[in-house]
Design an enzyme around this catalytic site. Structure first.
Site, PDB file in Angstrom:
ATOM      1  CB  SER A 120      34.807  35.133  32.100  1.00 36.43           C
ATOM      2  OG  SER A 120      36.227  35.117  32.435  1.00 36.43           O
ATOM      3  CG  HIS A 141      37.138  38.631  28.860  1.00 35.70           C
ATOM      4  ND1 HIS A 141      36.671  37.730  27.926  1.00 35.70           N
ATOM      5  CD2 HIS A 141      37.493  37.727  30.174  1.00 35.70           C
ATOM      6  CE1 HIS A 141      36.457  36.702  28.491  1.00 35.70           C
ATOM      7  NE2 HIS A 141      36.905  36.522  29.637  1.00 35.70           N
ATOM      8  CD  GLU A 153      35.596  39.240  24.568  1.00 32.58           C
ATOM      9  OE1 GLU A 153      35.174  38.620  23.513  1.00 32.58           O
ATOM     10  OE2 GLU A 153      35.367  39.042  25.664  1.00 32.58           O
ATOM     11  CG  ASN A 191      33.694  33.340  26.706  1.00 36.79           C
ATOM     12  OD1 ASN A 191      34.494  32.560  26.056  1.00 36.79           O
ATOM     13  ND2 ASN A 191      34.220  33.816  28.141  1.00 36.79           N
TER      14      ASN A 191
HETATM   15  N1  LIG Z   1      41.118  31.283  34.082  1.00 38.25           N
HETATM   16  C1  LIG Z   1      40.661  31.564  32.775  1.00 38.25           C
HETATM   17  O1  LIG Z   1      40.433  30.943  31.840  1.00 38.25           O
HETATM   18  C2  LIG Z   1      39.935  32.936  32.801  1.00 38.25           C
HETATM   19  C3  LIG Z   1      39.746  33.873  31.569  1.00 38.25           C
HETATM   20  C4  LIG Z   1      39.612  35.002  31.538  1.00 38.25           C
HETATM   21  C5  LIG Z   1      38.891  35.751  32.538  1.00 38.25           C
HETATM   22  N2  LIG Z   1      39.148  34.955  33.783  1.00 38.25           N
HETATM   23  C6  LIG Z   1      38.629  35.725  35.074  1.00 38.25           C
HETATM   24  O2  LIG Z   1      39.763  36.246  35.489  1.00 38.25           O
HETATM   25  C7  LIG Z   1      39.349  36.390  36.992  1.00 38.25           C
HETATM   26  C8  LIG Z   1      40.628  35.514  37.659  1.00 38.25           C
HETATM   27  O3  LIG Z   1      40.770  34.204  37.196  1.00 38.25           O
HETATM   28  P1  LIG Z   1      41.767  32.949  37.497  1.00 38.25           P
HETATM   29  O4  LIG Z   1      41.564  31.976  36.661  1.00 38.25           O
HETATM   30  O5  LIG Z   1      43.031  33.950  37.432  1.00 38.25           O
HETATM   31  O6  LIG Z   1      41.800  32.668  38.987  1.00 38.25           O
HETATM   32  P2  LIG Z   1      42.672  32.131  40.119  1.00 38.25           P
HETATM   33  O7  LIG Z   1      41.940  31.376  40.911  1.00 38.25           O
HETATM   34  O8  LIG Z   1      43.923  31.258  39.405  1.00 38.25           O
HETATM   35  O9  LIG Z   1      43.158  33.435  40.714  1.00 38.25           O
HETATM   36  C9  LIG Z   1      42.499  34.304  41.384  1.00 38.25           C
HETATM   37  C10 LIG Z   1      43.493  34.949  42.617  1.00 38.25           C
HETATM   38  O10 LIG Z   1      43.064  36.170  43.464  1.00 38.25           O
HETATM   39  C11 LIG Z   1      43.338  36.099  44.620  1.00 38.25           C
HETATM   40  N3  LIG Z   1      42.581  36.897  45.349  1.00 38.25           N
HETATM   41  C12 LIG Z   1      41.375  36.737  45.650  1.00 38.25           C
HETATM   42  N4  LIG Z   1      40.789  37.657  46.238  1.00 38.25           N
HETATM   43  C13 LIG Z   1      41.633  38.672  46.445  1.00 38.25           C
HETATM   44  C14 LIG Z   1      41.827  39.865  46.630  1.00 38.25           C
HETATM   45  N5  LIG Z   1      40.651  40.423  47.272  1.00 38.25           N
HETATM   46  N6  LIG Z   1      42.922  40.777  46.382  1.00 38.25           N
HETATM   47  C15 LIG Z   1      43.923  40.112  45.937  1.00 38.25           C
HETATM   48  N7  LIG Z   1      44.053  38.954  45.562  1.00 38.25           N
HETATM   49  C16 LIG Z   1      42.842  38.301  45.348  1.00 38.25           C
HETATM   50  C17 LIG Z   1      43.457  34.492  45.077  1.00 38.25           C
HETATM   51  O11 LIG Z   1      44.405  34.472  46.097  1.00 38.25           O
HETATM   52  C18 LIG Z   1      44.155  33.726  43.711  1.00 38.25           C
HETATM   53  O12 LIG Z   1      45.332  33.816  43.729  1.00 38.25           O
HETATM   54  C19 LIG Z   1      38.073  35.772  37.284  1.00 38.25           C
HETATM   55  O13 LIG Z   1      37.150  36.782  37.159  1.00 38.25           O
HETATM   56  C20 LIG Z   1      37.879  34.825  36.092  1.00 38.25           C
HETATM   57  O14 LIG Z   1      36.516  34.652  35.633  1.00 38.25           O
HETATM   58  C21 LIG Z   1      39.449  33.811  34.071  1.00 38.25           C
END
Ligand SMILES: NC(=O)c1ccc[n+]([C@@H]2O[C@H](COP(=O)([O-])OP(=O)(O)OC[C@H]3O[C@@H](n4cnc5c(N)ncnc54)[C@H](O)[C@@H]3O)[C@@H](O)[C@H]2O)c1
Length: 285
Positions: A120, A141, A153, A191
């Site tokens: 993000s 994204h 995006e 954002n």
């Molecule tokens: N949550 C949101 O609103 C949102 C929206 C858009 C983008 N994002 C982006 O998406 C990404 C993930 O966010 P999220 O909210 O799903 O986080 P989350 O914490 O729910 O999930 C992340 C997952 O990745 C796993 N993980 C960590 N390292 C790893 C690796 N090396 N290999 C495999 N799995 C691994 C963790 O065990 C966890 O289950 C981030 O970059 C975040 O900025 C999040």
């Protein structure tokens, strides 16, 4: 253009599991990688649960659900993503783990494969620079929850070439999303606009001494917002919004990007919005 026959998703948390769901529903063979088998199984259960709810609502055939679930393979071994044409990364929002992962993926997947990050707030260009193929790295994204929010995006990093960029855009359409094209700038498009706007809304709470309920009514009934800003920040998560604001402020040094003190205090007090049961509003469910 790169034919996307098989997709890898790294990280099956809130975002990765949602993206994996979209991919298998669209008929694409999908390999999901988590750090432990247990986390992978939990993600599979969540995807199965959401698809079963669609069956119960009559919007998906049971056979289509079963076929979608059969397209999902889980692994803890990154090497098993070797045959993927597109890998979408959705791990923790930290630069070094993402760069390490992209460097590893670069060695594992074919030189023609496209690598995408769902970051993000980090620089897609810096993530791409960890690989020997920055021209084949893009941002994809998605918005939370990915299965319900239509937008994705498609982010062009400094060295991204047209063909992988177009392939990522086409994949976004194929899984039923509405993709838009943009460059790798802080906050991308939505954002960049929404975060300072929500911060302004929260500051107005103190300046105008309007209540959260009335502010929400104001924006809903005066500006046509589908949801008021306080309800929206509660839904997104106050910690998530503060973190995103801090990241944007760090990059732009624009005062409007900085999280309002009131939100930081709420975050510190554990008032995180819906997920903690209390933010601007109280939630009993
Ligand atoms: N949550 C949101 O609103 C949102 C929206 C858009 C983008 N994002 C982006 O998406 C990404 C993930 O966010 P999220 O909210 O799903 O986080 P989350 O914490 O729910 O999930 C992340 C997952 O990745 C796993 N993980 C960590 N390292 C790893 C690796 N090396 N290999 C495999 N799995 C691994 C963790 O065990 C966890 O289950 C981030 O970059 C975040 O900025 C999040």
């Amino acid at each position: 253009m790169t034919e996307i026959g098989k997709v890898g998703i790294v990280g099956l948390g809130a975002m990765g599991a949602g993206i994996a769901q979209l991919s298998v529903e669209a008929g694409v063979e999908t390999v999901g990688r988590e750090v432990t088998a247990e986390l992978g199984e939990q993600a599979r259960d969540r995807i199965g649960h959401f698809l079963t709810r669609k069956v119960e609502k009559g919007v998906l055939e049971a056979a289509a659900r079963d076929a979608a679930m059969s397209r999902l393979t889980l692994t803890t071994e990154l090497e098993e993503l070797g045959g993927c044409d597109l890998v979408i990364e959705a791990i923790v929002e930290e630069l070094e783990p993402k760069r390490d992962l992209f460097a590893e993926l670069d060695r594992i997947v074919s030189p023609e494969a496209v690598l995408a990050t769902n970051t993000s707030a980090l620089s897609v260009t810096e993530i791409a620079a960890a690989t020997s193929r920055p021209e084949r790295v893009v941002g994809m994204h998605f918005f939370n929850p990915a299965p319900l929010m239509p937008l994705v995006e498609i982010v062009r990093a400094e060295l991204t070439e047209d063909e992988p960029f177009d392939a990522a855009f086409a994949f976004g359409e194929r899984i039923g999303k509405t993709p838009i094209r943009c460059f790798d700038t802080p906050g991308f498009v939505v954002n960049r606009v929404l975060i300072p706007l929500l911060n302004d809304c929260i500051r107005v709470l103190d300046e105008s001494r309007v209540s959260p309920e009335d502010l929400d009514k104001g924006l809903k009934h005066g500006a046509g917002w589908p949801m008021g800003p306080c309800a929206l920040v509660d839904l997104v998560g106050i910690d998530v919004h503060v973190h995103a604001s801090e990241a944007l402020y760090e990059k732009t040094r624009e005062q409007r990007m900085a999280p309002p003190a009131r939100l930081v205090a709420m975050r510190n007090a554990g008032l995180l919005g819906r997920k903690s049961g209390r933010g601007f509003y109280r939630y009993d469910d």
